[in-house]
Design a protein around this motif. Structure first.
Motif, PDB file in Angstrom:
ATOM      1  N   ILE A   1       3.184 -10.212  -5.094  1.00  0.00           N
ATOM      2  CA  ILE A   1       3.598  -9.117  -4.207  1.00  0.00           C
ATOM      3  C   ILE A   1       5.107  -9.204  -3.953  1.00  0.00           C
ATOM      4  N   ALA A   2       5.592 -10.418  -3.674  1.00  0.00           N
ATOM      5  CA  ALA A   2       7.028 -10.578  -3.415  1.00  0.00           C
ATOM      6  C   ALA A   2       7.848 -10.125  -4.623  1.00  0.00           C
ATOM      7  N   GLN A   3       7.403 -10.522  -5.822  1.00  0.00           N
ATOM      8  CA  GLN A   3       8.133 -10.113  -7.032  1.00  0.00           C
ATOM      9  C   GLN A   3       8.137  -8.595  -7.172  1.00  0.00           C
TER      10      GLN A   3
ATOM     11  N   ARG B   1       7.139 -16.144   3.014  1.00  0.00           N
ATOM     12  CA  ARG B   1       6.845 -15.167   4.070  1.00  0.00           C
ATOM     13  C   ARG B   1       8.053 -14.279   4.337  1.00  0.00           C
ATOM     14  N   GLU B   2       9.231 -14.889   4.325  1.00  0.00           N
ATOM     15  CA  GLU B   2      10.433 -14.099   4.593  1.00  0.00           C
ATOM     16  C   GLU B   2      10.689 -13.094   3.477  1.00  0.00           C
ATOM     17  N   ARG B   3      10.435 -13.506   2.254  1.00  0.00           N
ATOM     18  CA  ARG B   3      10.591 -12.540   1.147  1.00  0.00           C
ATOM     19  C   ARG B   3       9.605 -11.385   1.297  1.00  0.00           C
ATOM     20  N   LEU B   4       8.439 -11.675   1.845  1.00  0.00           N
ATOM     21  CA  LEU B   4       7.430 -10.622   2.008  1.00  0.00           C
ATOM     22  C   LEU B   4       7.717  -9.746   3.228  1.00  0.00           C
ATOM     23  N   GLY B   5       8.669 -10.161   4.047  1.00  0.00           N
ATOM     24  CA  GLY B   5       9.011  -9.402   5.243  1.00  0.00           C
ATOM     25  C   GLY B   5       7.879  -9.364   6.258  1.00  0.00           C
ATOM     26  N   LEU B   6       7.100 -10.440   6.342  1.00  0.00           N
ATOM     27  CA  LEU B   6       5.969 -10.464   7.274  1.00  0.00           C
ATOM     28  C   LEU B   6       6.256 -11.416   8.429  1.00  0.00           C
ATOM     29  N   SER B   7       5.746 -11.054   9.606  1.00  0.00           N
ATOM     30  CA  SER B   7       5.749 -12.005  10.712  1.00  0.00           C
ATOM     31  C   SER B   7       4.696 -13.067  10.412  1.00  0.00           C
ATOM     32  N   LEU B   8       4.778 -14.183  11.096  1.00  0.00           N
ATOM     33  CA  LEU B   8       3.779 -15.221  10.865  1.00  0.00           C
ATOM     34  C   LEU B   8       2.378 -14.691  11.163  1.00  0.00           C
ATOM     35  N   ASP B   9       2.251 -13.929  12.241  1.00  0.00           N
ATOM     36  CA  ASP B   9       0.937 -13.389  12.586  1.00  0.00           C
ATOM     37  C   ASP B   9       0.363 -12.517  11.483  1.00  0.00           C
ATOM     38  N   ARG B  10       1.223 -11.675  10.933  1.00  0.00           N
ATOM     39  CA  ARG B  10       0.711 -10.791   9.868  1.00  0.00           C
ATOM     40  C   ARG B  10       0.315 -11.592   8.638  1.00  0.00           C
ATOM     41  N   LEU B  11       1.116 -12.588   8.313  1.00  0.00           N
ATOM     42  CA  LEU B  11       0.759 -13.415   7.155  1.00  0.00           C
ATOM     43  C   LEU B  11      -0.590 -14.109   7.402  1.00  0.00           C
ATOM     44  N   LEU B  12      -0.728 -14.702   8.580  1.00  0.00           N
ATOM     45  CA  LEU B  12      -1.973 -15.428   8.863  1.00  0.00           C
ATOM     46  C   LEU B  12      -3.175 -14.491   8.842  1.00  0.00           C
TER      47      LEU B  12
ATOM     48  N   ALA C   1       1.909 -19.759  -6.498  1.00  0.00           N
ATOM     49  CA  ALA C   1       3.214 -19.105  -6.452  1.00  0.00           C
ATOM     50  C   ALA C   1       4.138 -19.650  -7.540  1.00  0.00           C
ATOM     51  N   GLY C   2       4.186 -20.997  -7.668  1.00  0.00           N
ATOM     52  CA  GLY C   2       5.018 -21.597  -8.714  1.00  0.00           C
ATOM     53  C   GLY C   2       4.537 -21.182 -10.100  1.00  0.00           C
TER      54      GLY C   2
ATOM     55  N   GLY D   1      11.609  -2.427  -5.327  1.00  0.00           N
ATOM     56  CA  GLY D   1      12.055  -1.940  -4.028  1.00  0.00           C
ATOM     57  C   GLY D   1      10.942  -1.322  -3.195  1.00  0.00           C
ATOM     58  N   LEU D   2       9.735  -1.840  -3.322  1.00  0.00           N
ATOM     59  CA  LEU D   2       8.602  -1.282  -2.579  1.00  0.00           C
ATOM     60  C   LEU D   2       8.388  -2.034  -1.272  1.00  0.00           C
ATOM     61  N   PRO D   3       7.838  -1.351  -0.268  1.00  0.00           N
ATOM     62  CA  PRO D   3       7.433  -2.069   0.938  1.00  0.00           C
ATOM     63  C   PRO D   3       6.189  -2.910   0.661  1.00  0.00           C
ATOM     64  N   PHE D   4       5.894  -3.832   1.572  1.00  0.00           N
ATOM     65  CA  PHE D   4       4.788  -4.765   1.368  1.00  0.00           C
ATOM     66  C   PHE D   4       3.483  -4.063   1.000  1.00  0.00           C
ATOM     67  N   ASP D   5       3.099  -3.054   1.779  1.00  0.00           N
ATOM     68  CA  ASP D   5       1.774  -2.461   1.573  1.00  0.00           C
ATOM     69  C   ASP D   5       1.618  -1.838   0.187  1.00  0.00           C
ATOM     70  N   GLU D   6       2.668  -1.171  -0.269  1.00  0.00           N
ATOM     71  CA  GLU D   6       2.563  -0.546  -1.598  1.00  0.00           C
ATOM     72  C   GLU D   6       2.541  -1.593  -2.698  1.00  0.00           C
ATOM     73  N   ALA D   7       3.392  -2.601  -2.546  1.00  0.00           N
ATOM     74  CA  ALA D   7       3.396  -3.668  -3.556  1.00  0.00           C
ATOM     75  C   ALA D   7       2.041  -4.382  -3.563  1.00  0.00           C
ATOM     76  N   ALA D   8       1.487  -4.590  -2.369  1.00  0.00           N
ATOM     77  CA  ALA D   8       0.197  -5.284  -2.276  1.00  0.00           C
ATOM     78  C   ALA D   8      -0.896  -4.476  -2.963  1.00  0.00           C
ATOM     79  N   ALA D   9      -0.859  -3.164  -2.797  1.00  0.00           N
ATOM     80  CA  ALA D   9      -1.878  -2.325  -3.429  1.00  0.00           C
ATOM     81  C   ALA D   9      -1.783  -2.445  -4.947  1.00  0.00           C
ATOM     82  N   ARG D  10      -0.564  -2.482  -5.471  1.00  0.00           N
ATOM     83  CA  ARG D  10      -0.413  -2.641  -6.922  1.00  0.00           C
ATOM     84  C   ARG D  10      -0.955  -3.966  -7.420  1.00  0.00           C
ATOM     85  N   VAL D  11      -0.586  -5.017  -6.700  1.00  0.00           N
ATOM     86  CA  VAL D  11      -1.031  -6.346  -7.115  1.00  0.00           C
ATOM     87  C   VAL D  11      -2.555  -6.427  -7.030  1.00  0.00           C
ATOM     88  N   ARG D  12      -3.089  -5.873  -5.966  1.00  0.00           N
ATOM     89  CA  ARG D  12      -4.534  -5.877  -5.801  1.00  0.00           C
ATOM     90  C   ARG D  12      -5.216  -5.220  -6.993  1.00  0.00           C
ATOM     91  N   GLY D  13      -4.615  -4.149  -7.474  1.00  0.00           N
ATOM     92  CA  GLY D  13      -5.205  -3.406  -8.581  1.00  0.00           C
ATOM     93  C   GLY D  13      -5.375  -4.220  -9.843  1.00  0.00           C
TER      94      GLY D  13
END
Ligand SMILES: *Cc1c(COP(=O)(O)O)cnc(C)c1O
Length: 712
Positions: free
Chosen positions: A281-283, A331-342, A250-251, A289-301
């Motif tokens: 993904i957070a960046q 995690r808070e920047r990603l808007g995820l609960s702890l369970d979802r992050l884990l 991350a750093g 201004g994307l939600p987590f899932d869309e940002a994640a798909a981009r990063v994954r790509g």
């Protein structure tokens, strides 16, 4: 003669020292070593430290020689030309990467012994990758941690016990420079952790045309984190590891952005680096201004992951409470609960007892994942099948790119000269061309044999210096062992780890003693390796080998060398005749030291594991073991040991000692030529980088749209 000349020489040498290209250009090293050989060794071949220590009169003594001044001038021009060159492979085949470079994350990077921030093969591979990217003109930014004490240097005491020495790097003497911002101020980033914001300095190394940035957490010496995360490579407990990996991934991603780098590809070298995904993904969420899932798909790509372990899920895992403690701000920047992050790092997202696994995170969020040899690809697909329950094993989307080594880094200068004279003057630019290497079949055997004998002699002189130093340090009685310049010299040098089975050779000591004692056909063994400081079983293996080497029947026939680092590795792969590799199949994902040997006309003898399982063709080296994996490892060890000795006695030793009228061993040389002609073009890191570019980077950077989507 007065000091302006010394000043000129000094500034010329400083220009060379300012780019780590000196670590692989054969012409730089003699410019330093010929000024003061002892000082050059004393500073561990670090040109920055050398220039700080060498007095003007030593420089002047060399400066009066026109040949020296010309050689220096030539080296400077060749560095400048190298850096300015535009007609390279990358410009031609991957022009789009110029604007969207590759970011390459690795917990360790081995570029040179003077920068001890690597422990073994993984780090050396990362260094070789960066160097080949530079040679090919593939734009890349490496990211790693500046461990202020690096990895330890090893001494072995009289009882065979490994002693670890940690020395703080002297930052005024390392071949690095601070990264600066647009105003010329030192660049640093503020990294939020659960325990507060915490500053990270950024250092920079020029690696030819590429860059490496190093994250340094020691700005505030009072900060407790300093000890925690940036002092030692692979030191400390799980909490330390987690913080290191958070800073690295991350750093590191933030550090790149702060330098204005917008990576088109994120390449994760092993699971330690996978937190880069979460930061990316957070960046992306924040910028677009994307939600987590869309940002994640981009990063994954645009993410590429290379896995290096053939042992499963037990690797690099963190418990939920540590994850929450350190990743909460992210995690808070990603808007995820702890369970979802884990769940992102669990093989079974619903299993609350499962810890968070770094390779699982990486595999889930990479567009391309690969193992590091064909066999390791098969092992990995079986191992990670659980992540793709709907697929058959052979469909699991993990491909392979077999590792390779950076030839100019590892080749002896005398061998390089032989290639220039006998293959082609521009051979370093054509490493991946089979027709170049096929020419070795037409070269004079006696010429190549002479080079090999010279390299063996140089190695033995080096070994004797090392032995003398240790002998004096420990105050041992008598004289250190003398080596035999005509003996078949076998090298075994790699990390000491149980699965690498260094002890296999010593499992039949009588047979080994008989083999080594033969006066007509002398054989000697050079052994080196570091054990991880917390790996007691590995330290015991080392101890046992040291004990055996001291027995009278093995004296002068088995030699243990201390402090296996890139310097010792270079000497060994260049000067040995045979390179022995004994891992318990299939635990060696690739292995690279044997590849370094290929380019120095050193023959491989190995279990059919890692790269050797795909490289061995019956005539380009030797194999032993059955190429099988037994359920019972002890049975496997016994069988492999028996076959190891059979192969040595029946094939290797007769091949080496059967001589023609000119003293040249024809069968041995035939194997060496076959090794170079069949393996040279494949097992170099230029081929490896080209495979990554064409097979993964272009698509990840959005520069290829056609073709098969999905798996590598
Ligand atoms: C190349 C290298 C290694 C890797 O050796 P393997 O054959 O992959 O075990 C380890 N240590 C050093 C210092 C090296 O240069």
């Amino acid at each position: 003669m007065d000091s302006p000349i010394a000043k000129d020489i000094r500034s010329g040498l400083a220009e060379l020292a300012g780019n780590l290209r000196w670590t692989w250009s054969g012409e730089f090293e003699p410019l330093f070593s010929s000024i003061d050989q002892d000082l050059w060794r004393e500073v561990n071949h670090n040109p920055v430290a050398f220039l700080a220590a060498v007095p003007d009169d030593r420089l002047q003594a060399r400066a009066v020689e026109a040949t020296y001044r010309e050689a220096l001038q030539h080296a400077i021009i060749s560095l400048r030309q190298y850096l300015a060159e535009e007609r390279h492979w990358g410009r031609r085949y991957a022009p789009g990467l110029q604007a969207r470079p590759v970011a390459y994350f690795s917990a360790e990077v081995g570029l040179h012994e003077s920068l001890p921030i690597y422990s073994g093969g993984l780090g050396v591979l990362a260094g070789d990758h960066l160097k080949s990217c530079s040679d090919l003109g593939v734009p890349i930014w490496g990211v790693t941690i500046l461990y202020r004490q690096g990895y330890f240097s090893q001494e072995i005491d009289a009882d065979g016990e490994q002693q670890e020495r940690y020395v703080d790097l002297d930052m005024s003497r390392v071949p690095l420079e601070p990264a600066l911002d647009a105003r010329g101020e030192r660049l640093f980033i503020q990294f939020p952790t659960a325990n507060g914001v915490f500053p990270i300095d950024i250092w920079r190394a020029r690696v030819g045309r590429g860059q490496l940035i190093l994250l340094d957490g020691s700005r505030d010496p009072e900060v407790f984190h300093r000890d925690i995360f940036s002092r030692r490579l692979y030191g400390g407990d799980l909490r330390t590891r987690l913080l290191q990996e958070l800073i690295l991934g991350a750093g590191g991603y933030r550090a790149l952005l702060s330098l204005g780098v917008r990576p088109g590809v994120v390449h994760l070298n092993e699971g330690h680096t996978a937190f880069a995904i979460l930061e990316a993904i957070a960046q992306t969420m924040e910028e677009e201004g994307l939600p987590f899932d869309e940002a994640a798909a981009r990063v994954r790509g645009r993410t590429v992951f290379t896995t290096h372990t053939p042992v499963g899920a037990g690797h690099d895992r963190f418990p939920a409470d540590l994850i929450e403690e350190h990743l909460r701000p992210l995690r808070e920047r990603l808007g995820l609960s702890l369970d979802r992050l884990l769940a992102l790092g669990r093989m079974n997202p619903h299993d609350e007892r499962e810890p968070f696994s770094m390779p699982v995170l990486a595999l889930r969020f990479s567009h391309r994942s690969n193992a590091v040899s064909a066999l390791h690809g098969r092992t990995s697909r079986t191992m990670w099948r659980v992540l793709w329950p709907e697929l058959r094993t052979e469909q699991v989307p993990i491909g392979h790119v077999t590792n390779g080594v950076h030839v100019p880094t590892w080749i002896a200068s005398d061998m390089a000269r032989f290639f220039s004279d006998n293959l082609s003057p521009d051979w370093p630019k054509r490493l991946t061309h089979p027709d170049l290497w096929e020419r070795i079949e037409g070269t004079p055997m006696s010429g190549l044999w002479r080079v090999k004998c010279l390299l063996r002699a140089q190695l033995l002189a080096f070994v004797e210096r090392r032995l003398k130093t240790r002998h004096e340090r420990l105050g041992l009685p008598g004289t250190p062992p003398q080596l035999d310049p005509f003996a078949l010299t076998i090298g075994v040098a790699r990390r000491v780890a149980e699965y690498k089975r260094a002890a296999l050779l010593f499992s039949q000591p009588e047979r080994l003693a008989r083999l080594l004692a033969d006066r007509e056909r002398p054989v000697q063994l050079l052994f080196a390796g570091k054990a991880h400081p917390q790996d007691r079983p590995a330290k015991d293996i080392l101890k046992e080998i040291v004990r055996l080497s001291a027995e009278p029947r093995f004296a002068s026939r088995i030699v243990v060398l201390e402090n296996h680092d890139m310097n010792l590795a270079r000497h060994l792969v260049q000067g040995c005749d045979l390179w022995l590799n004994m891992p318990r199949r299939p635990l060696e994902a690739s292995g690279t030291s044997g590849q370094k040997s290929v380019f120095n006309a050193t023959l491989n003898m190995s279990v059919l594991d890692g790269w050797w399982a795909e490289a061995f063709d019956g005539g380009n080296g030797y194999a032993f073991g059955e190429g099988l994996t037994h359920a019972d490892p002890l049975l496997q060890d016994r069988r492999d040991a028996a076959d190891l000795f059979d192969t040595l006695e029946r094939q290797v030793i007769p091949d080496f000692f059967e001589r023609g009228p000119d003293g040249v061993p024809p069968r041995w040389m035939a194997r060496i030529r076959r090794s170079l002609s069949t393996l040279g073009w494949r097992y170099n890191s230029d081929r490896m980088v080209i495979d990554y570019v064409l097979g993964a980077y272009l698509r990840a950077a959005g520069l290829l749209t056609s073709g098969r989507p999905g798996s590598a």
